[in-house]
Design a protein around this motif. Structure first.
Motif, PDB file in Angstrom:
ATOM      1  N   MET A   1       0.860  -1.169   0.000  1.00  0.00           N
ATOM      2  CA  MET A   1       0.000   0.000   0.000  1.00  0.00           C
ATOM      3  C   MET A   1       0.911   1.239   0.000  1.00  0.00           C
ATOM      4  O   MET A   1       1.798   1.357   0.838  1.00  0.00           O
ATOM      5  CB  MET A   1      -0.878  -0.021   1.252  1.00  0.00           C
ATOM      6  CG  MET A   1      -1.732   1.193   1.393  1.00  0.00           C
ATOM      7  SD  MET A   1      -2.728   1.329   2.908  1.00  0.00           S
ATOM      8  CE  MET A   1      -3.280  -0.292   3.261  1.00  0.00           C
ATOM      9  N   ASP A   2       0.657   2.136  -0.894  1.00  0.00           N
ATOM     10  CA  ASP A   2       1.477   3.341  -0.927  1.00  0.00           C
ATOM     11  C   ASP A   2       0.914   4.410   0.001  1.00  0.00           C
ATOM     12  O   ASP A   2      -0.192   4.287   0.539  1.00  0.00           O
ATOM     13  CB  ASP A   2       1.629   3.865  -2.353  1.00  0.00           C
ATOM     14  CG  ASP A   2       0.308   4.293  -2.972  1.00  0.00           C
ATOM     15  OD1 ASP A   2      -0.738   3.967  -2.415  1.00  0.00           O
ATOM     16  OD2 ASP A   2       0.339   4.959  -4.032  1.00  0.00           O
ATOM     17  N   ARG A   3       1.683   5.448   0.183  1.00  0.00           N
ATOM     18  CA  ARG A   3       1.331   6.502   1.131  1.00  0.00           C
ATOM     19  C   ARG A   3       0.019   7.193   0.761  1.00  0.00           C
ATOM     20  O   ARG A   3      -0.816   7.467   1.612  1.00  0.00           O
ATOM     21  CB  ARG A   3       2.457   7.516   1.184  1.00  0.00           C
ATOM     22  CG  ARG A   3       2.142   8.696   2.076  1.00  0.00           C
ATOM     23  CD  ARG A   3       3.243   9.698   2.038  1.00  0.00           C
ATOM     24  NE  ARG A   3       4.179   9.360   3.097  1.00  0.00           N
ATOM     25  CZ  ARG A   3       5.262  10.050   3.356  1.00  0.00           C
ATOM     26  NH1 ARG A   3       5.583  11.078   2.616  1.00  0.00           N
ATOM     27  NH2 ARG A   3       6.039   9.715   4.346  1.00  0.00           N
ATOM     28  N   ARG A   4      -0.177   7.467  -0.508  1.00  0.00           N
ATOM     29  CA  ARG A   4      -1.384   8.173  -0.956  1.00  0.00           C
ATOM     30  C   ARG A   4      -2.649   7.362  -0.645  1.00  0.00           C
ATOM     31  O   ARG A   4      -3.643   7.897  -0.148  1.00  0.00           O
ATOM     32  CB  ARG A   4      -1.283   8.455  -2.447  1.00  0.00           C
ATOM     33  CG  ARG A   4      -2.425   9.257  -2.973  1.00  0.00           C
ATOM     34  CD  ARG A   4      -2.220   9.565  -4.428  1.00  0.00           C
ATOM     35  NE  ARG A   4      -3.281  10.436  -4.905  1.00  0.00           N
ATOM     36  CZ  ARG A   4      -3.296  10.998  -6.071  1.00  0.00           C
ATOM     37  NH1 ARG A   4      -2.299  10.807  -6.906  1.00  0.00           N
ATOM     38  NH2 ARG A   4      -4.293  11.761  -6.424  1.00  0.00           N
ATOM     39  N   THR A   5      -2.631   6.081  -0.932  1.00  0.00           N
ATOM     40  CA  THR A   5      -3.774   5.213  -0.650  1.00  0.00           C
ATOM     41  C   THR A   5      -4.055   5.156   0.852  1.00  0.00           C
ATOM     42  O   THR A   5      -5.205   5.188   1.281  1.00  0.00           O
ATOM     43  CB  THR A   5      -3.507   3.793  -1.181  1.00  0.00           C
ATOM     44  OG1 THR A   5      -3.191   3.875  -2.557  1.00  0.00           O
ATOM     45  CG2 THR A   5      -4.703   2.890  -0.992  1.00  0.00           C
ATOM     46  N   PHE A   6      -2.974   5.095   1.629  1.00  0.00           N
ATOM     47  CA  PHE A   6      -3.126   5.034   3.086  1.00  0.00           C
ATOM     48  C   PHE A   6      -3.790   6.308   3.621  1.00  0.00           C
ATOM     49  O   PHE A   6      -4.713   6.247   4.429  1.00  0.00           O
ATOM     50  CB  PHE A   6      -1.748   4.833   3.725  1.00  0.00           C
ATOM     51  CG  PHE A   6      -1.786   4.713   5.213  1.00  0.00           C
ATOM     52  CD1 PHE A   6      -2.209   3.540   5.815  1.00  0.00           C
ATOM     53  CD2 PHE A   6      -1.396   5.771   6.014  1.00  0.00           C
ATOM     54  CE1 PHE A   6      -2.244   3.417   7.187  1.00  0.00           C
ATOM     55  CE2 PHE A   6      -1.430   5.670   7.390  1.00  0.00           C
ATOM     56  CZ  PHE A   6      -1.850   4.487   7.979  1.00  0.00           C
ATOM     57  N   ILE A   7      -3.317   7.452   3.162  1.00  0.00           N
ATOM     58  CA  ILE A   7      -3.872   8.732   3.630  1.00  0.00           C
ATOM     59  C   ILE A   7      -5.321   8.888   3.183  1.00  0.00           C
ATOM     60  O   ILE A   7      -6.186   9.280   3.976  1.00  0.00           O
ATOM     61  CB  ILE A   7      -3.004   9.905   3.139  1.00  0.00           C
ATOM     62  CG1 ILE A   7      -1.658   9.874   3.857  1.00  0.00           C
ATOM     63  CG2 ILE A   7      -3.698  11.240   3.375  1.00  0.00           C
ATOM     64  CD1 ILE A   7      -0.651  10.870   3.335  1.00  0.00           C
ATOM     65  N   LEU A   8      -5.620   8.606   1.941  1.00  0.00           N
ATOM     66  CA  LEU A   8      -6.992   8.726   1.451  1.00  0.00           C
ATOM     67  C   LEU A   8      -7.925   7.750   2.158  1.00  0.00           C
ATOM     68  O   LEU A   8      -9.066   8.087   2.476  1.00  0.00           O
ATOM     69  CB  LEU A   8      -7.041   8.517  -0.060  1.00  0.00           C
ATOM     70  CG  LEU A   8      -6.431   9.642  -0.899  1.00  0.00           C
ATOM     71  CD1 LEU A   8      -6.460   9.275  -2.376  1.00  0.00           C
ATOM     72  CD2 LEU A   8      -7.134  10.950  -0.651  1.00  0.00           C
ATOM     73  N   GLY A   9      -7.440   6.557   2.430  1.00  0.00           N
ATOM     74  CA  GLY A   9      -8.243   5.581   3.174  1.00  0.00           C
ATOM     75  C   GLY A   9      -8.522   6.052   4.585  1.00  0.00           C
ATOM     76  O   GLY A   9      -9.629   5.906   5.101  1.00  0.00           O
ATOM     77  N   GLY A  10      -7.516   6.638   5.234  1.00  0.00           N
ATOM     78  CA  GLY A  10      -7.692   7.172   6.580  1.00  0.00           C
ATOM     79  C   GLY A  10      -8.689   8.316   6.603  1.00  0.00           C
ATOM     80  O   GLY A  10      -9.530   8.400   7.494  1.00  0.00           O
ATOM     81  N   LEU A  11      -8.588   9.213   5.626  1.00  0.00           N
ATOM     82  CA  LEU A  11      -9.535  10.329   5.546  1.00  0.00           C
ATOM     83  C   LEU A  11     -10.954   9.834   5.288  1.00  0.00           C
ATOM     84  O   LEU A  11     -11.916  10.356   5.865  1.00  0.00           O
ATOM     85  CB  LEU A  11      -9.106  11.314   4.454  1.00  0.00           C
ATOM     86  CG  LEU A  11      -7.861  12.131   4.758  1.00  0.00           C
ATOM     87  CD1 LEU A  11      -7.459  12.945   3.543  1.00  0.00           C
ATOM     88  CD2 LEU A  11      -8.083  13.021   5.956  1.00  0.00           C
ATOM     89  N   ALA A  12     -11.097   8.837   4.446  1.00  0.00           N
ATOM     90  CA  ALA A  12     -12.419   8.278   4.166  1.00  0.00           C
ATOM     91  C   ALA A  12     -12.998   7.621   5.419  1.00  0.00           C
ATOM     92  O   ALA A  12     -14.189   7.773   5.727  1.00  0.00           O
ATOM     93  CB  ALA A  12     -12.338   7.270   3.028  1.00  0.00           C
ATOM     94  N   ALA A  13     -12.149   6.910   6.157  1.00  0.00           N
ATOM     95  CA  ALA A  13     -12.612   6.261   7.388  1.00  0.00           C
ATOM     96  C   ALA A  13     -13.035   7.301   8.429  1.00  0.00           C
ATOM     97  O   ALA A  13     -14.072   7.144   9.088  1.00  0.00           O
ATOM     98  CB  ALA A  13     -11.519   5.365   7.955  1.00  0.00           C
TER      99      ALA A  13
END
Length: 50
Positions: A1-13
């Motif tokens: 998982m790259d950084r961008r996906t991790f951040i966007l997933g966290g924001l969505a959660a």
């Protein structure tokens, strides 16, 4: 998982949790704004903070 996906997933959660919490708290079981006699009794209480 790259950084961008991790951040966007966290924001969505976080958005989902905040949205769900808002919908949950705005249900009738949490009551309504006090009016009339109940409000007068609350304002007389030493625990009432303006």
């Amino acid at each position: 998982m790259d950084r961008r996906t991790f951040i966007l997933g966290g924001l969505a959660a976080m958005g989902a949790l905040i949205g769900g919490g808002t919908l949950f708290v705005n249900t009738p079981q949490f009551g309504h704004v006090p009016t009339g006699e109940r409000l007068r009794r609350m304002m007389k209480s030493p625990h009432y903070i303006v």
